[in-house]
Write a protein that holds these residues in place. Structure first.
Motif, PDB file in Angstrom:
ATOM      1  N   VAL A  87      -6.596 -21.189 -34.829  1.00 27.18           N
ATOM      2  CA  VAL A  87      -6.573 -22.420 -35.620  1.00 27.18           C
ATOM      3  C   VAL A  87      -5.741 -22.193 -36.888  1.00 27.18           C
ATOM      4  CG1 VAL A  87      -7.954 -24.172 -36.794  1.00 27.18           C
ATOM      5  CG2 VAL A  87      -8.842 -23.068 -34.742  1.00 27.18           C
ATOM      6  N   LYS A  88      -4.587 -22.831 -36.961  1.00 27.94           N
ATOM      7  CA  LYS A  88      -3.694 -22.610 -38.111  1.00 27.94           C
ATOM      8  C   LYS A  88      -4.312 -23.099 -39.412  1.00 27.94           C
ATOM      9  CE  LYS A  88      -1.012 -26.820 -37.111  1.00 27.94           C
ATOM     10  NZ  LYS A  88       0.319 -27.347 -36.730  1.00 27.94           N
ATOM     11  N   GLU A  89      -5.104 -24.178 -39.359  1.00 34.69           N
ATOM     12  CA  GLU A  89      -5.749 -24.689 -40.565  1.00 34.69           C
ATOM     13  C   GLU A  89      -6.703 -23.657 -41.152  1.00 34.69           C
ATOM     14  OE1 GLU A  89      -6.398 -27.475 -43.563  1.00 34.69           O
ATOM     15  OE2 GLU A  89      -4.937 -27.563 -41.932  1.00 34.69           O
ATOM     16  N   ALA A  90      -7.311 -22.841 -40.300  1.00 35.13           N
ATOM     17  CA  ALA A  90      -8.223 -21.797 -40.772  1.00 35.13           C
ATOM     18  C   ALA A  90      -7.462 -20.762 -41.594  1.00 35.13           C
ATOM     19  CB  ALA A  90      -8.921 -21.136 -39.587  1.00 35.13           C
ATOM     20  N   HIS A  91      -6.254 -20.408 -41.148  1.00 29.99           N
ATOM     21  CA  HIS A  91      -5.426 -19.478 -41.923  1.00 29.99           C
ATOM     22  C   HIS A  91      -5.083 -20.078 -43.291  1.00 29.99           C
ATOM     23  CE1 HIS A  91      -4.693 -16.130 -39.229  1.00 29.99           C
ATOM     24  NE2 HIS A  91      -4.448 -16.957 -38.236  1.00 29.99           N
ATOM     25  N   PHE A  92      -4.784 -21.369 -43.311  1.00 30.57           N
ATOM     26  CA  PHE A  92      -4.456 -22.037 -44.580  1.00 30.57           C
ATOM     27  C   PHE A  92      -5.649 -21.999 -45.535  1.00 30.57           C
ATOM     28  CE2 PHE A  92      -4.391 -26.099 -47.026  1.00 30.57           C
ATOM     29  CZ  PHE A  92      -3.297 -25.805 -47.834  1.00 30.57           C
ATOM     30  N   GLU A 110       0.865 -16.589 -41.284  1.00 35.22           N
ATOM     31  CA  GLU A 110       0.372 -16.888 -39.934  1.00 35.22           C
ATOM     32  C   GLU A 110       0.350 -18.395 -39.692  1.00 35.22           C
ATOM     33  OE1 GLU A 110      -0.482 -15.061 -37.349  1.00 35.22           O
ATOM     34  OE2 GLU A 110      -0.235 -13.088 -38.266  1.00 35.22           O
ATOM     35  N   ALA A 111      -0.140 -19.151 -40.667  1.00 37.03           N
ATOM     36  CA  ALA A 111      -0.208 -20.601 -40.523  1.00 37.03           C
ATOM     37  C   ALA A 111       1.188 -21.219 -40.483  1.00 37.03           C
ATOM     38  CB  ALA A 111      -1.020 -21.209 -41.667  1.00 37.03           C
ATOM     39  N   MET A 113       3.980 -19.908 -39.466  1.00 38.61           N
ATOM     40  CA  MET A 113       4.646 -19.627 -38.190  1.00 38.61           C
ATOM     41  C   MET A 113       4.147 -20.553 -37.076  1.00 38.61           C
ATOM     42  SD  MET A 113       5.273 -15.508 -38.037  1.00 38.61           S
ATOM     43  CE  MET A 113       3.609 -15.009 -38.471  1.00 38.61           C
ATOM     44  N   CYS A 114       2.971 -21.143 -37.304  1.00 36.96           N
ATOM     45  CA  CYS A 114       2.436 -22.115 -36.339  1.00 36.96           C
ATOM     46  C   CYS A 114       2.782 -23.553 -36.724  1.00 36.96           C
ATOM     47  CB  CYS A 114       0.917 -21.960 -36.230  1.00 36.96           C
ATOM     48  SG  CYS A 114       0.396 -20.394 -35.521  1.00 36.96           S
ATOM     49  N   GLY A 115       3.611 -23.708 -37.763  1.00 42.23           N
ATOM     50  CA  GLY A 115       4.056 -25.039 -38.153  1.00 42.23           C
ATOM     51  C   GLY A 115       3.242 -25.713 -39.231  1.00 42.23           C
ATOM     52  N   HIS A 116       2.414 -24.970 -39.951  1.00 39.51           N
ATOM     53  CA  HIS A 116       1.599 -25.567 -41.011  1.00 39.51           C
ATOM     54  C   HIS A 116       2.464 -25.774 -42.257  1.00 39.51           C
ATOM     55  CE1 HIS A 116      -1.671 -26.178 -43.895  1.00 39.51           C
ATOM     56  NE2 HIS A 116      -2.443 -26.439 -42.854  1.00 39.51           N
ATOM     57  N   VAL A 117       2.728 -27.023 -42.588  1.00 43.15           N
ATOM     58  CA  VAL A 117       3.713 -27.355 -43.626  1.00 43.15           C
ATOM     59  C   VAL A 117       3.287 -26.882 -45.010  1.00 43.15           C
ATOM     60  CG1 VAL A 117       4.948 -29.242 -44.753  1.00 43.15           C
ATOM     61  CG2 VAL A 117       4.547 -29.318 -42.297  1.00 43.15           C
ATOM     62  N   ARG A 120       3.766 -23.237 -45.485  1.00 50.06           N
ATOM     63  CA  ARG A 120       5.179 -22.916 -45.699  1.00 50.06           C
ATOM     64  C   ARG A 120       5.582 -23.208 -47.142  1.00 50.06           C
ATOM     65  NH1 ARG A 120       8.431 -19.678 -43.078  1.00 50.06           N
ATOM     66  NH2 ARG A 120       7.776 -20.570 -41.076  1.00 50.06           N
ATOM     67  N   PHE A 121       5.128 -24.341 -47.657  1.00 54.56           N
ATOM     68  CA  PHE A 121       5.435 -24.704 -49.044  1.00 54.56           C
ATOM     69  C   PHE A 121       4.833 -23.690 -50.014  1.00 54.56           C
ATOM     70  CE2 PHE A 121       4.280 -26.921 -52.996  1.00 54.56           C
ATOM     71  CZ  PHE A 121       5.532 -27.376 -53.393  1.00 54.56           C
ATOM     72  N   ASN A 122       3.594 -23.269 -49.759  1.00 52.25           N
ATOM     73  CA  ASN A 122       2.946 -22.294 -50.636  1.00 52.25           C
ATOM     74  C   ASN A 122       3.669 -20.948 -50.620  1.00 52.25           C
ATOM     75  OD1 ASN A 122       1.083 -24.179 -51.342  1.00 52.25           O
ATOM     76  ND2 ASN A 122      -0.641 -23.275 -50.238  1.00 52.25           N
ATOM     77  N   LEU A 123       4.211 -20.569 -49.466  1.00 51.48           N
ATOM     78  CA  LEU A 123       4.997 -19.336 -49.406  1.00 51.48           C
ATOM     79  C   LEU A 123       6.243 -19.451 -50.274  1.00 51.48           C
ATOM     80  CD1 LEU A 123       4.786 -18.455 -45.602  1.00 51.48           C
ATOM     81  CD2 LEU A 123       3.806 -17.136 -47.484  1.00 51.48           C
ATOM     82  N   GLY A 124       6.864 -20.634 -50.237  1.00 52.32           N
ATOM     83  CA  GLY A 124       8.026 -20.866 -51.091  1.00 52.32           C
ATOM     84  C   GLY A 124       7.665 -20.748 -52.565  1.00 52.32           C
ATOM     85  N   ALA A 125       6.537 -21.346 -52.939  1.00 53.60           N
ATOM     86  CA  ALA A 125       6.093 -21.286 -54.334  1.00 53.60           C
ATOM     87  C   ALA A 125       5.787 -19.844 -54.740  1.00 53.60           C
ATOM     88  CB  ALA A 125       4.849 -22.163 -54.514  1.00 53.60           C
TER      89      ALA A 125
END
Length: 211
Positions: A87-92, A110-111, A113-117, A120-125
């Motif tokens: 569950v990608k939301e669980a990783h988030f 992990e999230a 890479m599964c398409g959790h937007v 991805r934004f938080n990684l950028g920040a």
């Protein structure tokens, strides 16, 4: 039999209700309306190992909602279990729960890479705050092209800072607009204009003859 708990967008809820479908469009089980009924349904799904239900229960232990005790250790336990089940939301949720720790980034990765937007934004920040502007840009380009408005706005700021180029911003804008078009529908627009509170009241009404 408890509901399958598959997520449906607001536009589909509105379309289904207009067609007289007042229960779950996937399993046709009646959807509970009271918090106690929702919690009972979720706990039944957790008992049979449903990963989405496990994640849901973990999320609401963090918030202390649905009559649950606020317990972040329980959130951690349940979301770890749901994350292992894919569950990608669980990783988030785990990324947010452990923000400031190295494992937070791992969960966001992990999230993402599964398409959790948002992950991805938080990684950028995170990369930007760490002084890695060009790495941050790559994350924001991906999330912007998935239709994330804040990512597009951030790329515009990075353009002003000299980190992004005009070509970066133009490509992101084109991808963003394409994603928004793909996700748009008349029913989703109707639901957006209606607003969540009115939509919930409308969806709760029983279909009347001649409606």
């Amino acid at each position: 039999q408890p509901c399958c708990m598959k997520r449906v967008c607001n536009g589909c809820i509105l379309s289904g209700r207009r067609c007289g479908i007042s229960n779950c469009p996937f399993c046709r089980t009646d959807v509970p309306t009271k918090e106690s009924q929702v919690l009972a349904m979720v706990q039944k799904r957790v008992a049979v190992g449903d990963p989405v239900a496990i994640c849901f229960l973990g999320a609401h232990h963090e918030r202390g909602t649905y009559g649950l005790e606020k317990d972040t250790s329980r959130t951690d336990e349940l979301c770890q279990q749901a994350a292992q089940l894919g569950v990608k939301e669980a990783h988030f949720i785990l990324g947010n729960l452990h923000r400031g720790e190295e494992r937070s980034v791992s969960h966001y990765e992990e999230a993402a890479m599964c398409g959790h937007v948002l992950s991805r934004f938080n990684l950028g920040a995170w990369e930007y705050n760490d002084g890695q502007g060009h790495l941050a840009l790559q994350h924001f380009l991906i999330s912007a092209k998935l239709g994330h408005t804040a990512s597009l706005d951030t790329i515009k700021r990075l353009l002003a800072e000299g980190i992004a180029t005009e070509a970066d911003y133009t490509g992101a804008l084109q991808g963003y607009e394409a994603a928004i078009r793909e996700m748009s529908s008349p029913s989703r627009e109707d639901a957006r204009v209606m607003g969540i509170e009115k939509l919930v009241r409308f969806a709760a009404r029983r279909r009347r003859p001649g409606y």
